[in-house]
Motif scaffolding. Structure first.
Motif, PDB file in Angstrom:
ATOM      1  N   VAL A 107      73.680  95.144  66.411  1.00 16.04           N
ATOM      2  CA  VAL A 107      72.908  93.834  66.877  1.00 16.04           C
ATOM      3  C   VAL A 107      71.754  95.007  67.481  1.00 16.04           C
ATOM      4  O   VAL A 107      71.461  95.093  68.982  1.00 16.04           O
ATOM      5  CB  VAL A 107      73.266  92.808  67.858  1.00 16.04           C
ATOM      6  N   SER A 108      70.418  94.306  67.383  1.00 21.52           N
ATOM      7  CA  SER A 108      69.218  94.868  67.481  1.00 21.52           C
ATOM      8  C   SER A 108      68.517  94.250  68.851  1.00 21.52           C
ATOM      9  O   SER A 108      68.467  92.286  68.766  1.00 21.52           O
ATOM     10  CB  SER A 108      68.259  95.484  67.202  1.00 21.52           C
TER      11      SER A 108
ATOM     12  N   PHE B  50      63.217  84.933  75.536  1.00 23.38           N
ATOM     13  CA  PHE B  50      62.521  83.919  74.095  1.00 23.38           C
ATOM     14  C   PHE B  50      61.220  83.452  73.706  1.00 23.38           C
ATOM     15  O   PHE B  50      61.277  83.176  72.429  1.00 23.38           O
ATOM     16  CB  PHE B  50      63.838  83.826  73.453  1.00 23.38           C
TER      17      PHE B  50
ATOM     18  N   LYS C 261      71.045  76.980  60.514  1.00 24.91           N
ATOM     19  CA  LYS C 261      71.812  78.282  61.354  1.00 24.91           C
ATOM     20  C   LYS C 261      72.643  77.724  62.646  1.00 24.91           C
ATOM     21  O   LYS C 261      72.970  76.391  62.601  1.00 24.91           O
ATOM     22  CB  LYS C 261      71.304  78.284  62.953  1.00 24.91           C
TER      23      LYS C 261
ATOM     24  N   ASN D 258      66.825  88.960  60.935  1.00 22.14           N
ATOM     25  CA  ASN D 258      65.956  87.832  62.041  1.00 22.14           C
ATOM     26  C   ASN D 258      64.456  87.882  62.184  1.00 22.14           C
ATOM     27  O   ASN D 258      63.958  89.040  62.521  1.00 22.14           O
ATOM     28  CB  ASN D 258      66.454  87.910  63.388  1.00 22.14           C
ATOM     29  N   VAL D 259      63.762  87.129  61.465  1.00 27.56           N
ATOM     30  CA  VAL D 259      62.117  87.394  61.396  1.00 27.56           C
ATOM     31  C   VAL D 259      61.758  85.869  62.441  1.00 27.56           C
ATOM     32  O   VAL D 259      61.534  85.107  61.631  1.00 27.56           O
ATOM     33  CB  VAL D 259      61.380  87.858  60.066  1.00 27.56           C
TER      34      VAL D 259
ATOM     35  N   ARG E 280      63.087  81.342  64.832  1.00 29.89           N
ATOM     36  CA  ARG E 280      63.248  82.901  64.103  1.00 29.89           C
ATOM     37  C   ARG E 280      64.535  82.455  62.618  1.00 29.89           C
ATOM     38  O   ARG E 280      65.096  81.503  62.670  1.00 29.89           O
ATOM     39  CB  ARG E 280      64.217  84.392  64.415  1.00 29.89           C
TER      40      ARG E 280
ATOM     41  N   VAL F 115      57.831  89.436  64.765  1.00 30.76           N
ATOM     42  CA  VAL F 115      58.980  90.234  65.685  1.00 30.76           C
ATOM     43  C   VAL F 115      60.370  90.081  64.281  1.00 30.76           C
ATOM     44  O   VAL F 115      60.101  88.978  63.865  1.00 30.76           O
ATOM     45  CB  VAL F 115      58.650  89.042  66.297  1.00 30.76           C
TER      46      VAL F 115
ATOM     47  N   GLY G 265      65.132  91.559  64.361  1.00 31.65           N
ATOM     48  CA  GLY G 265      65.611  92.100  64.862  1.00 31.65           C
ATOM     49  C   GLY G 265      66.536  92.009  63.358  1.00 31.65           C
ATOM     50  O   GLY G 265      66.643  91.074  62.881  1.00 31.65           O
ATOM     51  N   LEU G 266      67.872  92.599  63.981  1.00 31.12           N
ATOM     52  CA  LEU G 266      68.617  93.176  62.613  1.00 31.12           C
ATOM     53  C   LEU G 266      69.899  93.391  62.969  1.00 31.12           C
ATOM     54  O   LEU G 266      70.234  93.575  64.873  1.00 31.12           O
ATOM     55  CB  LEU G 266      68.101  94.487  62.733  1.00 31.12           C
TER      56      LEU G 266
ATOM     57  N   LEU H  27      58.423  83.927  71.432  1.00 27.57           N
ATOM     58  CA  LEU H  27      58.586  84.200  70.822  1.00 27.57           C
ATOM     59  C   LEU H  27      59.035  83.050  69.850  1.00 27.57           C
ATOM     60  O   LEU H  27      59.192  82.097  70.408  1.00 27.57           O
ATOM     61  CB  LEU H  27      59.653  84.901  70.048  1.00 27.57           C
ATOM     62  N   GLY H  28      58.453  83.097  67.961  1.00 26.91           N
ATOM     63  CA  GLY H  28      58.733  82.041  67.175  1.00 26.91           C
ATOM     64  C   GLY H  28      59.907  81.769  67.240  1.00 26.91           C
ATOM     65  O   GLY H  28      60.592  82.421  67.411  1.00 26.91           O
TER      66      GLY H  28
HETATM   67  P1  ADP Z   1      73.020  85.120  67.108  1.00 23.63           P
HETATM   68  O1  ADP Z   1      73.988  84.991  67.588  1.00 23.63           O
HETATM   69  O2  ADP Z   1      72.608  82.965  66.256  1.00 23.63           O
HETATM   70  O3  ADP Z   1      72.916  85.674  65.823  1.00 23.63           O
HETATM   71  P2  ADP Z   1      71.371  86.583  68.489  1.00 23.63           P
HETATM   72  O4  ADP Z   1      71.352  86.501  69.874  1.00 23.63           O
HETATM   73  O5  ADP Z   1      72.834  87.632  68.338  1.00 23.63           O
HETATM   74  O6  ADP Z   1      71.621  85.577  67.530  1.00 23.63           O
HETATM   75  O7  ADP Z   1      70.069  87.309  67.839  1.00 23.63           O
HETATM   76  C1  ADP Z   1      70.591  87.746  66.893  1.00 23.63           C
HETATM   77  C2  ADP Z   1      68.881  88.687  65.799  1.00 23.63           C
HETATM   78  O8  ADP Z   1      68.464  87.796  66.129  1.00 23.63           O
HETATM   79  C3  ADP Z   1      69.191  90.099  66.963  1.00 23.63           C
HETATM   80  O9  ADP Z   1      69.049  91.058  66.398  1.00 23.63           O
HETATM   81  C4  ADP Z   1      68.176  89.576  68.100  1.00 23.63           C
HETATM   82  O10 ADP Z   1      67.435  90.670  67.760  1.00 23.63           O
HETATM   83  C5  ADP Z   1      67.000  88.474  66.625  1.00 23.63           C
HETATM   84  N1  ADP Z   1      66.407  87.832  67.497  1.00 23.63           N
HETATM   85  C6  ADP Z   1      66.463  86.502  68.782  1.00 23.63           C
HETATM   86  N2  ADP Z   1      65.480  86.362  68.390  1.00 23.63           N
HETATM   87  C7  ADP Z   1      65.019  86.499  67.428  1.00 23.63           C
HETATM   88  C8  ADP Z   1      62.846  85.912  67.592  1.00 23.63           C
HETATM   89  N3  ADP Z   1      62.484  85.365  67.683  1.00 23.63           N
HETATM   90  N4  ADP Z   1      62.492  86.786  66.020  1.00 23.63           N
HETATM   91  C9  ADP Z   1      63.024  87.647  65.541  1.00 23.63           C
HETATM   92  N5  ADP Z   1      63.888  88.354  65.882  1.00 23.63           N
HETATM   93  C10 ADP Z   1      65.238  87.388  66.799  1.00 23.63           C
END
Ligand code: ADP
Ligand code: MG
Length: 503
Positions: A173-174, A233, A292, A215-216, A239, A24, A26-27, A236-237
């Motif tokens: 932000v995706s 969320f 983080k 983000n992985v 990240r 999973v 997110g970028l 999900l694992g």
């Molecule tokens: P932050 O502000 O702490 O960076 P966000 O909620 O804005 O956190 O998320 C940052 C990015 O992480 C987003 O692109 C989101 O899609 C991605 N993301 C959130 N949870 C996960 C997850 N479990 N695995 C992978 N990507 C994730």
């Protein structure tokens, strides 16, 4: 309009020692806004300028200097939002994100945490095999870039270049909708393509104008579907975020190794710790950079130097009406109007210049034939010379002229390749060259017939063989083509040879 819905590809599955795992991703993509001036000052954004030459007092964090918003940066963010089919927020606001960096003299970055200028959107990400997935965009906000610290110029000192300080970035932000390394690269590629069409970011990754925090996390098959159903969320694992990637190849490699690291941890009974990591391409590994940080670590608060940003719907509508045709629409149109395959249409719409060139060639001509000549001959030849389409020695009119000559039967495909090479190296009008150099195809059956008769008469043994095995007729066609210098119409030759051999 063509139907652009595809089957979503299966997620990337990585086999662990005990279980199968899915990725999973997110970028957070940082795209430098294409503008002449910075976000809050009039200083130039020109790349490669003398260090510290593009710095206004406000960029240098001089006391009492006030930021003034650059309207063009706002327009570019709106344009980008519209290009990603996103909601445009008529009211947004700037916040201070406090941290100390030597290359950010203000002591804080001006960003948009609580009220970004662009809300939810989406982008269709296509993979090489024709499958595609829609990736949701969560938000786009405007923020300042930091400068550059240079540590490798002197053994004892570090240098700071503030040219980049205060340049406008769009952070795109995706949602965590990306399911594998190739998809992540394709997503960044698609964003880059759309922004280039829009003229809102040049997408130059080498210059750092497009970078991604990746983000992985890993999950067991089925868990992602539960997340999609509930948007919860917790399915999900945990990240990890890999910072500042500015190469498509490294993005993919980093995701792959980071996923394997997480799988090994979890299968060993340990937990993934949420943190920021860096990718080291030499060792092909990710390393912990810092734990983080949370929003509250930055002591965000609304920037008192800037009023909330209010824009009018009419202004947004005006920008919307000026948007160019975007890649998905152009591709669908090319497939519909010119009968191109998915692949050819993708290649030709990869950037605006290619697409415009092709359209000019194809206008009033055979679309598929035009596409073949642009992709196979022209792009192939340009690649050999390391040139792009804007440097092409053959213009669209010239290439179109060649296509017209083939289509009308004036020249054969073989001669057309010679003609192309002449036009490419010497220039000139294709029709005139054909006329002057006697390259016209012989369609006069009398002349072809004479050549066929001659070859048949001179090769009785071959004639006998061909009568046993009709496939050998091709040999006669080849001989006739040779005798006519490649100018005979191959279809006519074929017909005559078959008839005369009695096949
Ligand atoms: P932050 O502000 O702490 O960076 P966000 O909620 O804005 O956190 O998320 C940052 C990015 O992480 C987003 O692109 C989101 O899609 C991605 N993301 C959130 N949870 C996960 C997850 N479990 N695995 C992978 N990507 C994730
Ligand atoms: Mg973030």
């Amino acid at each position: 309009m063509l139907d652009l819905t595809y089957d979503a590809p299966a997620p990337k599955v990585i086999a662990g020692a005990k279980y199968d795992w899915e990725l999973v991703i997110g970028l957070e993509v940082h795209a430098q806004v294409a503008t002449n001036a910075k976000l809050f000052s009039g200083a130039s954004t020109l790349f490669g300028a003398e260090p510290n030459s593009n710095v206004a007092f406000v960029d240098a964090g001089m006391p009492g200097m006030l930021p003034v918003i650059n309207e063009e940066c706002v327009a570019q963010a709106v344009r980008t939002g519209l290009g990603l089919k996103a909601d445009i927020n008529l009211v947004s606001a700037f916040d201070r994100k406090n941290y100390f960096y030597p290359d950010l003299p203000q002591g804080y970055q001006i960003s948009q945490l609580y009220h970004p200028i662009v809300g939810e959107g989406e982008v269709l990400v296509e993979l090489g095999d024709g499958t595609a997935r829609t990736v949701r965009i969560e938000r786009i906000h405007l923020e300042q870039d930091a400068g550059k610290s240079v540590h490798d110029m002197d053994p004892n000192m570090s240098f700071v270049d503030l040219n980049r300080t205060g340049v406008a970035l769009m952070e795109i932000v995706s949602r965590p909708d990306i399911r594998g390394p190739e998809e992540a690269a394709a997503y960044v590629g698609k964003l880059r393509q759309i922004m280039r069409y829009l003229g809102t970011c040049d997408g130059n990754m080498q210059n750092g104008n497009l970078r991604a925090d990746v983000n992985v996390s890993i999950c067991r098959p089925g868990d992602y579907e539960k997340y999609q159903e509930t948007q919860d969320f917790s399915h999900l694992g945990t990240r990890c975020e890999i910072k500042n990637m500015n190469s498509m190849r490294f993005i993919q490699q980093a995701i792959e190794v980071e996923a394997r690291r997480q799988i090994a941890l979890v299968e060993d009974g340990k937990a993934v710790v949420q943190e920021t990591r860096l990718y080291d391409p030499d060792k092909n590994e990710t390393r912990s950079m810092r734990s983080k940080e949370e929003a509250h670590d930055y002591r965000y608060f609304p920037d008192p130097d800037l009023l909330p940003l209010e824009i009018e719907q009419a202004w947004v509508d005006d920008i919307a009406s000026g948007l160019p045709e975007l890649p998905d629409a152009k591709k669908a149109r090319f497939m519909g109007d010119f009968g191109l395959s998915d692949y050819d249409a993708s290649v030709l719409t990869a950037d605006v210049e290619n697409a415009a060139f092709f359209e000019k060639v194809a206008e009033g001509r055979d679309g598929k034939m035009s596409a073949n000549w642009v992709i196979n001959e022209l792009f192939g030849r340009l690649k050999k010379d390391d040139k792009d389409i804007t440097e092409s020695p053959v213009s669209a009119d010239q290439l179109g002229g060649i296509v017209t000559l083939i289509k009308s039967g004036d020249i054969s495909g073989k001669i057309a390749k010679e003609l192309f090479e002449i036009v490419y190296t010497e220039g000139g009008n294709p029709a005139q060259i054909v006329e002057e150099r006697g390259m016209k195809q012989v369609t006069d059956t009398g002349a072809i017939e004479a050549a066929v008769d001659e070859i048949i008469a001179a090769n009785p043994a071959q004639v006998e063989k061909a009568k046993q095995n009709p496939k050998l007729a091709g040999w006669f066609v080849g001989q006739v083509m040779k005798a006519t210098g490649g100018k005979a119409n191959p279809a006519a030759v074929n017909q005559l040879v078959t008839a005369k051999l009695g096949l």
